[in-house]
Design a protein around this motif. Sequence first.
Motif, PDB file in Angstrom:
ATOM      1  N   LEU A  85      72.495  25.672  46.396  1.00 14.19           N
ATOM      2  CA  LEU A  85      73.719  26.434  46.656  1.00 14.19           C
ATOM      3  C   LEU A  85      74.854  25.436  46.521  1.00 14.19           C
ATOM      4  N   HIS A  86      75.819  25.729  45.646  1.00 20.23           N
ATOM      5  CA  HIS A  86      76.873  24.735  45.407  1.00 20.23           C
ATOM      6  C   HIS A  86      78.262  25.326  45.488  1.00 20.23           C
ATOM      7  N   HIS A  87      79.076  24.748  46.378  1.00 20.69           N
ATOM      8  CA  HIS A  87      80.496  25.113  46.485  1.00 20.69           C
ATOM      9  C   HIS A  87      81.280  24.099  45.653  1.00 20.69           C
ATOM     10  N   PRO A  88      81.928  24.572  44.583  1.00 17.44           N
ATOM     11  CA  PRO A  88      82.594  23.618  43.678  1.00 17.44           C
ATOM     12  C   PRO A  88      83.997  23.235  44.118  1.00 17.44           C
ATOM     13  N   GLY A  89      84.546  23.890  45.168  1.00 15.92           N
ATOM     14  CA  GLY A  89      85.964  23.689  45.505  1.00 15.92           C
ATOM     15  C   GLY A  89      86.838  24.550  44.598  1.00 15.92           C
ATOM     16  N   PHE A  90      88.123  24.604  44.921  1.00 17.90           N
ATOM     17  CA  PHE A  90      89.076  25.451  44.185  1.00 17.90           C
ATOM     18  C   PHE A  90      89.206  24.910  42.752  1.00 17.90           C
ATOM     19  N   THR A  91      88.901  25.775  41.799  1.00 19.13           N
ATOM     20  CA  THR A  91      88.777  25.331  40.406  1.00 19.13           C
ATOM     21  C   THR A  91      89.639  26.181  39.483  1.00 19.13           C
TER      22      THR A  91
ATOM     23  N   GLY B 296      80.185  29.909  47.592  1.00 18.50           N
ATOM     24  CA  GLY B 296      81.113  29.374  48.590  1.00 18.50           C
ATOM     25  C   GLY B 296      80.367  28.839  49.798  1.00 18.50           C
ATOM     26  N   VAL B 297      79.193  28.226  49.559  1.00 21.93           N
ATOM     27  CA  VAL B 297      78.383  27.762  50.695  1.00 21.93           C
ATOM     28  C   VAL B 297      79.176  26.765  51.548  1.00 21.93           C
TER      29      VAL B 297
ATOM     30  N   LEU C  15      65.421  24.074  49.522  1.00 21.64           N
ATOM     31  CA  LEU C  15      66.852  24.391  49.475  1.00 21.64           C
ATOM     32  C   LEU C  15      67.722  23.142  49.526  1.00 21.64           C
ATOM     33  N   LEU C  16      68.742  23.123  48.660  1.00 20.66           N
ATOM     34  CA  LEU C  16      69.802  22.123  48.725  1.00 20.66           C
ATOM     35  C   LEU C  16      71.111  22.893  48.880  1.00 20.66           C
ATOM     36  N   ALA C  17      72.012  22.403  49.726  1.00 21.12           N
ATOM     37  CA  ALA C  17      73.312  23.065  49.860  1.00 21.12           C
ATOM     38  C   ALA C  17      74.388  21.987  49.888  1.00 21.12           C
ATOM     39  N   TYR C  18      75.360  22.110  48.980  1.00 22.44           N
ATOM     40  CA  TYR C  18      76.399  21.091  48.860  1.00 22.44           C
ATOM     41  C   TYR C  18      77.772  21.726  48.710  1.00 22.44           C
ATOM     42  N   ASP C  19      78.753  21.152  49.388  1.00 26.81           N
ATOM     43  CA  ASP C  19      80.158  21.445  49.129  1.00 26.81           C
ATOM     44  C   ASP C  19      80.665  20.244  48.334  1.00 26.81           C
ATOM     45  N   ARG C  20      80.837  20.427  47.050  1.00 30.71           N
ATOM     46  CA  ARG C  20      81.091  19.323  46.123  1.00 30.71           C
ATOM     47  C   ARG C  20      79.993  18.264  46.276  1.00 30.71           C
ATOM     48  N   ARG C  21      80.289  17.058  46.800  1.00 32.64           N
ATOM     49  CA  ARG C  21      79.200  16.066  46.921  1.00 32.64           C
ATOM     50  C   ARG C  21      78.704  15.931  48.362  1.00 32.64           C
ATOM     51  N   THR C  22      79.203  16.781  49.261  1.00 35.52           N
ATOM     52  CA  THR C  22      78.841  16.651  50.677  1.00 35.52           C
ATOM     53  C   THR C  22      77.782  17.676  51.056  1.00 35.52           C
ATOM     54  N   PRO C  23      76.639  17.224  51.595  1.00 33.20           N
ATOM     55  CA  PRO C  23      75.614  18.190  51.996  1.00 33.20           C
ATOM     56  C   PRO C  23      76.138  19.139  53.077  1.00 33.20           C
TER      57      PRO C  23
END
Length: 273
Positions: A184-190, A132-133, A236-244
Amino acid sequence: MAGGTAGMGKGLALHFLSRGDQVTVVGADPAKGRRFLDEAAALGAASRAAYIQADLTSVAANLRVIEEVKARHSALDGLVLTAVRHFPQRVETPDGFEGTFSLYYVSRLLLSYGLTGLLEKGADPMIVSICGVGMTKGEIHWDDLSLRQGYGSVKAMLQGGRATDLLGVAYAANHPGGRTRYLLHHPGFTDSGTDSLRQPAKTIIKLLAKVMAQPVGKSIQPIIELMDEPPAGRGLLAYDRRTPVPASTPTLDPGNARRLYEQTRHLLAALDQ
Ligand SMILES: NC(=O)c1ccc[n+]([C@@H]2O[C@H](COP(=O)([O-])OP(=O)(O)OC[C@H]3O[C@@H](n4cnc5c(N)ncnc54)[C@H](OP(=O)(O)O)[C@@H]3O)[C@@H](O)[C@H]2O)c1
């Protein structure tokens, strides 16, 4: 793929199998493992798919998984960490950790560090922690990581999420010359069909998911794109869907990451004595 027998982990596992890769998935429920292997066979990928049954809340099980993965693979291009479940009541693992903390954070730490040697031999290797980054709710309960005082399942999930965020920051800091990126990846509500909730939350989330959540196939697409064509640079890479997610986000604080890493190192070292 830790947690590759359901939801987004399984979506990614079947994606990589369908394009010719070798995939090993880990899960606790053997019935889900058998279903995964059946689906792999239906894709014509039986010989490239493997399932390891393990309850990743236990440190010993994680260490066994690391050994089994080392026995199966001479190099890893990716390590996907998705295993999570809800613990409505407080559960203490055989190692004395609270269940969510152990599964969402300690397991991911053990697998990330324990499989770094194989990842460093892989092609453009990446650790992907689906989490949930970007969320800033919740906190690390520094003096009570195992939540002995005042347990709540949401409190535990939020602490696990914040700890997993800090794991990514600490891992990148601890491998300055490494080739392995940590996403770190937040995929959104899935709508992943999560079945670890109790009623009535299970029905409410299922109904909400039908209306508001995106399907697994859509949620994993940005992860596939980032794995296939990572941005320049390492670490490190951190993304909420496609947004850094900016590195300056308070939940990615390097000082807290170092503090949690040191505290966890001491807790794990104490288990050996
Ligand atoms: N779904 C969402 O809306 C959403 C939103 C934001 C972030 N996320 C994050 O995305 C990740 C994946 O979520 P998801 O919804 O795809 O999950 P999911 O469908 O609930 O799948 C969870 C996976 O973890 C495995 N697992 C659970 N407990 C385990 C244990 N003790 N030992 C080993 N494996 C275990 C499950 O297999 P077994 O049952 O066989 O053990 C399953 O393969 C999670 O980290 C979650 O926090 C999800």
